[in-house]
Design an enzyme around this catalytic site. Structure first.
Site, PDB file in Angstrom:
ATOM      1  N   CYS A   8     -12.393   7.374  -1.960  1.00 38.79           N
ATOM      2  CA  CYS A   8     -12.843   5.986  -2.123  1.00 38.79           C
ATOM      3  C   CYS A   8     -13.688   5.533  -0.919  1.00 38.79           C
ATOM      4  O   CYS A   8     -13.337   5.802   0.228  1.00 38.79           O
ATOM      5  CB  CYS A   8     -11.627   5.071  -2.286  1.00 38.79           C
ATOM      6  SG  CYS A   8     -12.090   3.360  -2.611  1.00 38.79           S
ATOM      7  N   CYS A  50      -9.716   0.143   3.338  1.00 36.78           N
ATOM      8  CA  CYS A  50      -8.389  -0.489   3.329  1.00 36.78           C
ATOM      9  C   CYS A  50      -7.455   0.285   4.277  1.00 36.78           C
ATOM     10  O   CYS A  50      -7.213   1.483   4.051  1.00 36.78           O
ATOM     11  CB  CYS A  50      -7.829  -0.508   1.913  1.00 36.78           C
ATOM     12  SG  CYS A  50      -9.044  -1.095   0.711  1.00 36.78           S
ATOM     13  N   CYS A  74      -4.554   2.557   3.012  1.00 37.26           N
ATOM     14  CA  CYS A  74      -4.713   3.395   1.818  1.00 37.26           C
ATOM     15  C   CYS A  74      -5.033   4.863   2.088  1.00 37.26           C
ATOM     16  O   CYS A  74      -6.057   5.201   2.698  1.00 37.26           O
ATOM     17  CB  CYS A  74      -5.776   2.812   0.899  1.00 37.26           C
ATOM     18  SG  CYS A  74      -5.806   3.686  -0.695  1.00 37.26           S
ATOM     19  N   CYS A 114       0.191   1.703 -16.209  1.00 36.08           N
ATOM     20  CA  CYS A 114      -0.874   1.200 -15.337  1.00 36.08           C
ATOM     21  C   CYS A 114      -1.734   2.372 -14.880  1.00 36.08           C
ATOM     22  O   CYS A 114      -1.235   3.348 -14.324  1.00 36.08           O
ATOM     23  CB  CYS A 114      -0.258   0.487 -14.136  1.00 36.08           C
ATOM     24  SG  CYS A 114      -1.507  -0.119 -12.999  1.00 36.08           S
ATOM     25  N   CYS A 131      -2.301  -1.535 -18.506  1.00 36.32           N
ATOM     26  CA  CYS A 131      -2.792  -2.243 -17.319  1.00 36.32           C
ATOM     27  C   CYS A 131      -3.768  -1.298 -16.617  1.00 36.32           C
ATOM     28  O   CYS A 131      -3.610  -0.079 -16.681  1.00 36.32           O
ATOM     29  CB  CYS A 131      -1.606  -2.551 -16.410  1.00 36.32           C
ATOM     30  SG  CYS A 131      -2.060  -3.349 -14.872  1.00 36.32           S
ATOM     31  N   CYS A 177      -2.250  -9.403 -12.893  1.00 34.70           N
ATOM     32  CA  CYS A 177      -1.215  -8.827 -12.037  1.00 34.70           C
ATOM     33  C   CYS A 177      -1.811  -8.828 -10.638  1.00 34.70           C
ATOM     34  O   CYS A 177      -2.813  -8.153 -10.393  1.00 34.70           O
ATOM     35  CB  CYS A 177      -0.899  -7.407 -12.509  1.00 34.70           C
ATOM     36  SG  CYS A 177       0.188  -6.506 -11.390  1.00 34.70           S
ATOM     37  N   ARG A 189       7.450  -7.872  -9.244  1.00 38.83           N
ATOM     38  CA  ARG A 189       7.604  -6.411  -9.266  1.00 38.83           C
ATOM     39  C   ARG A 189       7.998  -5.861  -7.899  1.00 38.83           C
ATOM     40  O   ARG A 189       7.260  -6.035  -6.919  1.00 38.83           O
ATOM     41  CB  ARG A 189       6.283  -5.780  -9.718  1.00 38.83           C
ATOM     42  CG  ARG A 189       6.391  -4.334 -10.141  1.00 38.83           C
ATOM     43  CD  ARG A 189       5.030  -3.781 -10.553  1.00 38.83           C
ATOM     44  NE  ARG A 189       4.395  -4.567 -11.606  1.00 38.83           N
ATOM     45  CZ  ARG A 189       4.608  -4.411 -12.899  1.00 38.83           C
ATOM     46  NH1 ARG A 189       5.450  -3.490 -13.314  1.00 38.83           N
ATOM     47  NH2 ARG A 189       3.984  -5.161 -13.776  1.00 38.83           N
TER      48      ARG A 189
HETATM   49  N1  SAM Z   1      -9.072   0.698  -5.838  1.00 38.39           N
HETATM   50  C1  SAM Z   1      -8.500  -0.385  -6.533  1.00 38.39           C
HETATM   51  C2  SAM Z   1      -8.229  -1.570  -5.643  1.00 38.39           C
HETATM   52  O1  SAM Z   1      -8.119  -1.414  -4.441  1.00 38.39           O
HETATM   53  O2  SAM Z   1      -8.083  -2.671  -6.186  1.00 38.39           O
HETATM   54  C3  SAM Z   1      -7.221  -0.007  -7.262  1.00 38.39           C
HETATM   55  C4  SAM Z   1      -6.235   0.963  -6.657  1.00 38.39           C
HETATM   56  S1  SAM Z   1      -5.432   0.444  -5.160  1.00 38.39           S
HETATM   57  C5  SAM Z   1      -4.656   1.942  -4.645  1.00 38.39           C
HETATM   58  C6  SAM Z   1      -4.130  -0.622  -5.753  1.00 38.39           C
HETATM   59  C7  SAM Z   1      -3.199  -1.229  -4.753  1.00 38.39           C
HETATM   60  O3  SAM Z   1      -2.293  -0.253  -4.266  1.00 38.39           O
HETATM   61  C8  SAM Z   1      -3.779  -1.833  -3.497  1.00 38.39           C
HETATM   62  O4  SAM Z   1      -4.335  -3.091  -3.699  1.00 38.39           O
HETATM   63  C9  SAM Z   1      -2.546  -1.931  -2.612  1.00 38.39           C
HETATM   64  O5  SAM Z   1      -1.901  -3.167  -2.807  1.00 38.39           O
HETATM   65  C10 SAM Z   1      -1.652  -0.793  -3.128  1.00 38.39           C
HETATM   66  N2  SAM Z   1      -1.479   0.252  -2.094  1.00 38.39           N
HETATM   67  C11 SAM Z   1      -2.377   1.204  -1.761  1.00 38.39           C
HETATM   68  N3  SAM Z   1      -1.915   1.960  -0.750  1.00 38.39           N
HETATM   69  C12 SAM Z   1      -0.697   1.474  -0.430  1.00 38.39           C
HETATM   70  C13 SAM Z   1       0.281   1.816   0.547  1.00 38.39           C
HETATM   71  N4  SAM Z   1       0.082   2.808   1.416  1.00 38.39           N
HETATM   72  N5  SAM Z   1       1.427   1.116   0.598  1.00 38.39           N
HETATM   73  C14 SAM Z   1       1.640   0.100  -0.275  1.00 38.39           C
HETATM   74  N6  SAM Z   1       0.755  -0.280  -1.214  1.00 38.39           N
HETATM   75  C15 SAM Z   1      -0.395   0.389  -1.298  1.00 38.39           C
HETATM   76  C1  DTB Z   2       0.629  -2.169  -6.889  1.00 37.08           C
HETATM   77  O1  DTB Z   2       0.716  -3.322  -6.435  1.00 37.08           O
HETATM   78  N1  DTB Z   2       1.257  -1.114  -6.388  1.00 37.08           N
HETATM   79  C2  DTB Z   2       0.897   0.096  -7.088  1.00 37.08           C
HETATM   80  C3  DTB Z   2       0.002  -0.450  -8.237  1.00 37.08           C
HETATM   81  N2  DTB Z   2      -0.122  -1.834  -7.923  1.00 37.08           N
HETATM   82  C4  DTB Z   2      -1.304   0.156  -8.512  1.00 37.08           C
HETATM   83  C5  DTB Z   2       0.269   1.107  -6.197  1.00 37.08           C
HETATM   84  C6  DTB Z   2       1.106   1.460  -4.998  1.00 37.08           C
HETATM   85  C7  DTB Z   2       0.416   2.560  -4.292  1.00 37.08           C
HETATM   86  C8  DTB Z   2       1.210   3.084  -3.141  1.00 37.08           C
HETATM   87  C9  DTB Z   2       0.471   4.153  -2.405  1.00 37.08           C
HETATM   88  C10 DTB Z   2       0.132   5.365  -3.221  1.00 37.08           C
HETATM   89  O2  DTB Z   2       1.030   5.908  -3.934  1.00 37.08           O
HETATM   90  O3  DTB Z   2      -1.010   5.845  -3.121  1.00 37.08           O
HETATM   91 FE1  SF4 Z   3     -10.080   2.331  -2.380  1.00 36.19          FE
HETATM   92 FE2  SF4 Z   3      -7.513   2.464  -1.698  1.00 36.19          FE
HETATM   93 FE3  SF4 Z   3      -8.948   0.338  -1.019  1.00 36.19          FE
HETATM   94 FE4  SF4 Z   3      -8.333   0.737  -3.629  1.00 36.19          FE
HETATM   95  S1  SF4 Z   3      -6.898   0.308  -1.961  1.00 36.19           S
HETATM   96  S2  SF4 Z   3     -10.313   0.142  -2.764  1.00 36.19           S
HETATM   97  S3  SF4 Z   3      -8.357   2.991  -3.661  1.00 36.19           S
HETATM   98  S4  SF4 Z   3      -9.289   2.450  -0.293  1.00 36.19           S
END
Ligand code: SAM
Ligand code: DTB
Ligand code: SF4
Length: 330
Positions: free
Chosen positions: A53, A57, A60, A97, A129, A189, A261
């Site tokens: 990506c 973030c 992430c 989802c 979702c 959501c 959730r």
């Molecule tokens: N790329 C899209 C976005 O950012 O909206 C969708 C996927 S993103 C992985 C969805 C959500 O996963 C993020 O907004 C964040 O709240 C959650 N997330 C990602 N990495 C995480 C982590 N290490 N711990 C907890 N939540 C995480």
């Molecule tokens: C949300 O709030 N939590 C989920 C879902 N929406 C997409 C994702 C959590 C991701 C946690 C880190 C991972 O497994 O990559």
């Molecule tokens: Fe990309 Fe992760 Fe940020 Fe979603 S949360 S935009 S997957 S870097």
């Protein structure tokens, strides 16, 4: 409280700072007034496009700029996703989802494929979702036409703290996508992450923005940071369970009708800690061995927990049915 037209930050902070057991008790009362406390929505997650990506973030593991052990994968095939959906349904999930590591949706063949996935999952009787990054109005409408039920787009933190966590997009862009989702009459959501080093004021600020949306989001995921090696937040200390409990209870009180959730971070929580969160109003979880890229409790462990606590997975589309019932009753 959720029916009041405007909730101010001071009121939300007062709720958050209520002595803990009193807070849990009050949240449990609100929960029982609006929901069946024996039901928990079980949602399954599939990472349909993993890693690589362009965003930054800080939490992430899928951001291309960090070196983590996530292997990048291109978009899955429709067949692969539908067979995962069949498995999730057989396991008792009522919602699926699909997550993609995209900054935003582009109008290309990948999006056409996602629309096929949405159509197929919807035809299987699951609430579908998606969480695909930013959307414009037209894309939101196309997803709605394909049978999408909900769109996940997290605020993640307060507007003030946003730039400390993500610099490649703005908090306002998040809000615009949520507006586009609403215009297409999809359910929303939206929630966030705690344990990223934010202050209590940021947790309150995030809840303040969510609780003042009209209507409030139908689903609010509260994630505990999963501190992944290689990300800028890798060294964050684990979130105290009491902070999670306070956050869940406060969310329940300020958004009485929403599905709260208990999301990422459950592998670090004992069954007793999760039980307190269900008592305080959590009524939805992600189940399945994996979240998107990180571990989650095994499905069988979750079902054992449900048995012990006297909880049962709720049926698909119960939000819509209960919303309809409320309209009829009013
Ligand atoms: N790329 C899209 C976005 O950012 O909206 C969708 C996927 S993103 C992985 C969805 C959500 O996963 C993020 O907004 C964040 O709240 C959650 N997330 C990602 N990495 C995480 C982590 N290490 N711990 C907890 N939540 C995480
Ligand atoms: C949300 O709030 N939590 C989920 C879902 N929406 C997409 C994702 C959590 C991701 C946690 C880190 C991972 O497994 O990559
Ligand atoms: Fe990309 Fe992760 Fe940020 Fe979603 S949360 S935009 S997957 S870097």
């Amino acid at each position: 409280m959720g029916n009041s037209p405007y909730l101010n930050k001071e009121d939300i902070l007062k709720v958050y700072n209520t002595p803990l057991l009193e807070l849990v008790f009050r949240a449990a009362e609100v929960h029982r007034a609006h929901h069946d406390p024996t039901e928990v929505q079980v949602s399954s997650l599939i990472s349909i496009k993993t890693g690589g990506c362009p965003e930054d973030c800080a939490y992430c593991p899928q951001a291309a700029r960090y070196t983590t052990n996530v292997e990048a994968h291109k978009l899955m095939s429709v067949e692969e996703v539908l067979s995962a959906a069949d498995k999730a349904k057989a396991g008792g999930a009522s919602r699926l989802c699909m997550g993609a590591a995209w900054r935003e949706v582009r109008d290309n063949s990948d999006f056409e494929r996602v629309l096929e996935m949405v159509k197929g999952v919807n035809e299987r009787g699951l609430e579908v979702c998606c969480t695909l990054g930013m959307l414009n109005e037209d894309q939101a409408q196309k997803l709605a036409d394909a049978g999408l039920y909900a769109y996940n787009h997290n605020l993640d933190t307060s507007g003030e703290n946003y730039k400390n966590i993500i610099t490649t997009r703005t908090f306002d862009e998040r809000l615009t996508t949520i507006k586009n989702v609403r215009k297409a009459k999809l359910t929303v959501c939206s929630g966030g992450i705690i344990g990223m080093g934010e202050g209590v004021e940021d947790r309150i600020g995030m809840l303040h923005t969510l609780a003042n949306m009209i209507p409030q989001p139908e689903s609010v995921p509260i994630n505990a940071l999963v501190a992944v090696e290689g990300t800028p937040l890798e060294d964050q200390p684990p979130l105290p369970i009491w902070d999670m409990l306070r956050m869940i209870a406060t969310t329940r009180i300020v958004m009485p009708l929403t599905k709260v959730r208990l999301s990422a971070g459950r592998t670090q929580m004992s069954m007793e800690a999760q039980a307190l969160c269900f008592m305080a109003g959590a009524n939805s979880i992600f189940a399945g061995d994996k979240l998107l890229t990180t571990p989650n409790p095994a499905f069988s462990e979750d079902m054992e927990m449900f048995n012990i606590l006297g909880l049962k997975p709720s049926k698909a589309f119960s939000d819509k049915l209960s919303a309809q019932k409320e309209t009829v009753n009013n």
